[in-house]
Design a protein around this motif. Structure first.
Motif, PDB file in Angstrom:
ATOM      1  N   GLN A   1       0.846  -1.168   0.000  1.00 53.80           N
ATOM      2  CA  GLN A   1       0.000   0.000   0.000  1.00 53.80           C
ATOM      3  C   GLN A   1       0.897   1.239   0.000  1.00 53.80           C
ATOM      4  O   GLN A   1       1.857   1.318   0.756  1.00 53.80           O
ATOM      5  CB  GLN A   1      -0.900  -0.013   1.227  1.00 53.80           C
ATOM      6  CG  GLN A   1      -1.779   1.205   1.315  1.00 53.80           C
ATOM      7  CD  GLN A   1      -2.641   1.176   2.557  1.00 53.80           C
ATOM      8  OE1 GLN A   1      -2.249   0.654   3.596  1.00 53.80           O
ATOM      9  NE2 GLN A   1      -3.813   1.731   2.445  1.00 53.80           N
ATOM     10  N   TYR A   2       0.541   2.186  -0.859  1.00 50.35           N
ATOM     11  CA  TYR A   2       1.308   3.428  -0.982  1.00 50.35           C
ATOM     12  C   TYR A   2       0.555   4.574  -0.319  1.00 50.35           C
ATOM     13  O   TYR A   2      -0.654   4.708  -0.485  1.00 50.35           O
ATOM     14  CB  TYR A   2       1.520   3.782  -2.453  1.00 50.35           C
ATOM     15  CG  TYR A   2       2.561   2.948  -3.136  1.00 50.35           C
ATOM     16  CD1 TYR A   2       3.842   3.432  -3.316  1.00 50.35           C
ATOM     17  CD2 TYR A   2       2.274   1.680  -3.592  1.00 50.35           C
ATOM     18  CE1 TYR A   2       4.818   2.671  -3.938  1.00 50.35           C
ATOM     19  CE2 TYR A   2       3.237   0.903  -4.219  1.00 50.35           C
ATOM     20  CZ  TYR A   2       4.501   1.409  -4.390  1.00 50.35           C
ATOM     21  OH  TYR A   2       5.466   0.648  -5.008  1.00 50.35           O
ATOM     22  N   GLY A   3       1.311   5.412   0.402  1.00 48.10           N
ATOM     23  CA  GLY A   3       0.753   6.645   0.923  1.00 48.10           C
ATOM     24  C   GLY A   3       0.902   7.742  -0.114  1.00 48.10           C
ATOM     25  O   GLY A   3       1.446   7.526  -1.193  1.00 48.10           O
ATOM     26  N   SER A   4       0.429   8.923   0.206  1.00 47.19           N
ATOM     27  CA  SER A   4       0.587  10.062  -0.705  1.00 47.19           C
ATOM     28  C   SER A   4       2.032  10.538  -0.669  1.00 47.19           C
ATOM     29  O   SER A   4       2.625  10.653   0.404  1.00 47.19           O
ATOM     30  CB  SER A   4      -0.328  11.207  -0.298  1.00 47.19           C
ATOM     31  OG  SER A   4      -1.669  10.824  -0.438  1.00 47.19           O
ATOM     32  N   VAL A  20       5.419   3.189   2.175  1.00 46.54           N
ATOM     33  CA  VAL A  20       4.986   1.985   1.475  1.00 46.54           C
ATOM     34  C   VAL A  20       4.841   0.889   2.525  1.00 46.54           C
ATOM     35  O   VAL A  20       5.734   0.700   3.356  1.00 46.54           O
ATOM     36  CB  VAL A  20       6.004   1.555   0.397  1.00 46.54           C
ATOM     37  CG1 VAL A  20       5.499   0.343  -0.367  1.00 46.54           C
ATOM     38  CG2 VAL A  20       6.288   2.702  -0.564  1.00 46.54           C
ATOM     39  N   LYS A  21       3.720   0.173   2.491  1.00 51.09           N
ATOM     40  CA  LYS A  21       3.468  -0.866   3.496  1.00 51.09           C
ATOM     41  C   LYS A  21       3.122  -2.184   2.836  1.00 51.09           C
ATOM     42  O   LYS A  21       2.347  -2.235   1.876  1.00 51.09           O
ATOM     43  CB  LYS A  21       2.330  -0.445   4.420  1.00 51.09           C
ATOM     44  CG  LYS A  21       2.101  -1.453   5.533  1.00 51.09           C
ATOM     45  CD  LYS A  21       1.128  -0.967   6.564  1.00 51.09           C
ATOM     46  CE  LYS A  21       1.036  -2.002   7.688  1.00 51.09           C
ATOM     47  NZ  LYS A  21       0.167  -1.560   8.753  1.00 51.09           N
ATOM     48  N   ASN A  22       3.717  -3.262   3.367  1.00 49.79           N
ATOM     49  CA  ASN A  22       3.367  -4.623   2.979  1.00 49.79           C
ATOM     50  C   ASN A  22       2.141  -5.004   3.807  1.00 49.79           C
ATOM     51  O   ASN A  22       2.208  -5.056   5.034  1.00 49.79           O
ATOM     52  CB  ASN A  22       4.538  -5.561   3.272  1.00 49.79           C
ATOM     53  CG  ASN A  22       4.237  -7.007   2.942  1.00 49.79           C
ATOM     54  OD1 ASN A  22       3.144  -7.346   2.500  1.00 49.79           O
ATOM     55  ND2 ASN A  22       5.211  -7.860   3.157  1.00 49.79           N
ATOM     56  N   LEU A  23       1.026  -5.259   3.160  1.00 50.59           N
ATOM     57  CA  LEU A  23      -0.217  -5.558   3.867  1.00 50.59           C
ATOM     58  C   LEU A  23      -0.394  -7.043   4.159  1.00 50.59           C
ATOM     59  O   LEU A  23      -1.434  -7.450   4.671  1.00 50.59           O
ATOM     60  CB  LEU A  23      -1.407  -5.047   3.058  1.00 50.59           C
ATOM     61  CG  LEU A  23      -1.475  -3.536   2.856  1.00 50.59           C
ATOM     62  CD1 LEU A  23      -2.665  -3.155   1.982  1.00 50.59           C
ATOM     63  CD2 LEU A  23      -1.540  -2.808   4.184  1.00 50.59           C
ATOM     64  N   THR A  24       0.617  -7.855   3.835  1.00 55.74           N
ATOM     65  CA  THR A  24       0.518  -9.289   4.071  1.00 55.74           C
ATOM     66  C   THR A  24       1.452  -9.713   5.204  1.00 55.74           C
ATOM     67  O   THR A  24       2.287  -8.934   5.660  1.00 55.74           O
ATOM     68  CB  THR A  24       0.896 -10.082   2.802  1.00 55.74           C
ATOM     69  OG1 THR A  24       2.312  -9.989   2.590  1.00 55.74           O
ATOM     70  CG2 THR A  24       0.164  -9.555   1.577  1.00 55.74           C
ATOM     71  N   ASN A  61       3.907  -7.262   7.026  1.00 55.12           N
ATOM     72  CA  ASN A  61       3.264  -6.095   7.651  1.00 55.12           C
ATOM     73  C   ASN A  61       4.215  -4.931   7.948  1.00 55.12           C
ATOM     74  O   ASN A  61       3.896  -4.066   8.755  1.00 55.12           O
ATOM     75  CB  ASN A  61       2.531  -6.505   8.935  1.00 55.12           C
ATOM     76  CG  ASN A  61       1.427  -7.489   8.636  1.00 55.12           C
ATOM     77  OD1 ASN A  61       0.545  -7.211   7.841  1.00 55.12           O
ATOM     78  ND2 ASN A  61       1.504  -8.663   9.235  1.00 55.12           N
ATOM     79  N   GLU A  62       5.354  -4.906   7.305  1.00 54.92           N
ATOM     80  CA  GLU A  62       6.325  -3.835   7.543  1.00 54.92           C
ATOM     81  C   GLU A  62       5.998  -2.604   6.690  1.00 54.92           C
ATOM     82  O   GLU A  62       5.563  -2.719   5.552  1.00 54.92           O
ATOM     83  CB  GLU A  62       7.737  -4.322   7.209  1.00 54.92           C
ATOM     84  CG  GLU A  62       8.817  -3.297   7.505  1.00 54.92           C
ATOM     85  CD  GLU A  62      10.216  -3.820   7.221  1.00 54.92           C
ATOM     86  OE1 GLU A  62      11.160  -3.240   7.781  1.00 54.92           O
ATOM     87  OE2 GLU A  62      10.374  -4.770   6.440  1.00 54.92           O
TER      88      GLU A  62
END
Length: 109
Positions: A1-4, A20-24, A61-62
């Motif tokens: 997932q990307y932030g602005s 940037v986040k790993n959602l898994t 989840n990092e």
């Protein structure tokens, strides 16, 4: 997932950051790409220009902050055999590919 993306100017440097986040729960890698869109002008420019990329490794989840740095000279172009500055409002896009829609606009003088 990307932030602005966030964009700041420090003298001749343009600094771009994005969360940037790993959602898994699974470790993985992501190629984070930086594109710019130039203001309209005398010379036709691409709709989006790739200006950098970074391969980032994630644990499950990092979340990481990914940074890019450009020089204002990186925004110059050739016109009538001279390198000239391109002033105006630029859009800075950061994402996994050129279809990214998250961007930050900033005036470059």
């Amino acid at each position: 997932q990307y932030g602005s993306p966030m964009v700041s100017i420090d003298g001749e440097r343009i600094n771009i950051t994005v969360k940037v986040k790993n959602l898994t729960d699974i470790k993985g890698k992501e190629t984070v790409e930086l594109y710019i869109a130039s203001p309209s002008g005398i010379v036709a420019r691409p709709v989006k220009e790739l200006k950098g990329f970074k391969k980032v490794s994630f644990k499950g989840n990092e979340e990481k902050i990914v940074s890019f740095s450009l020089n204002k000279k990186d925004l110059m172009y050739y016109y009538e055999e001279k390198l000239v500055p391109y002033k105006g409002i630029y859009k800075f896009f950061v994402g996994a590919n050129s279809d990214v829609e998250l961007y930050k606009e900033i005036q470059i003088d």
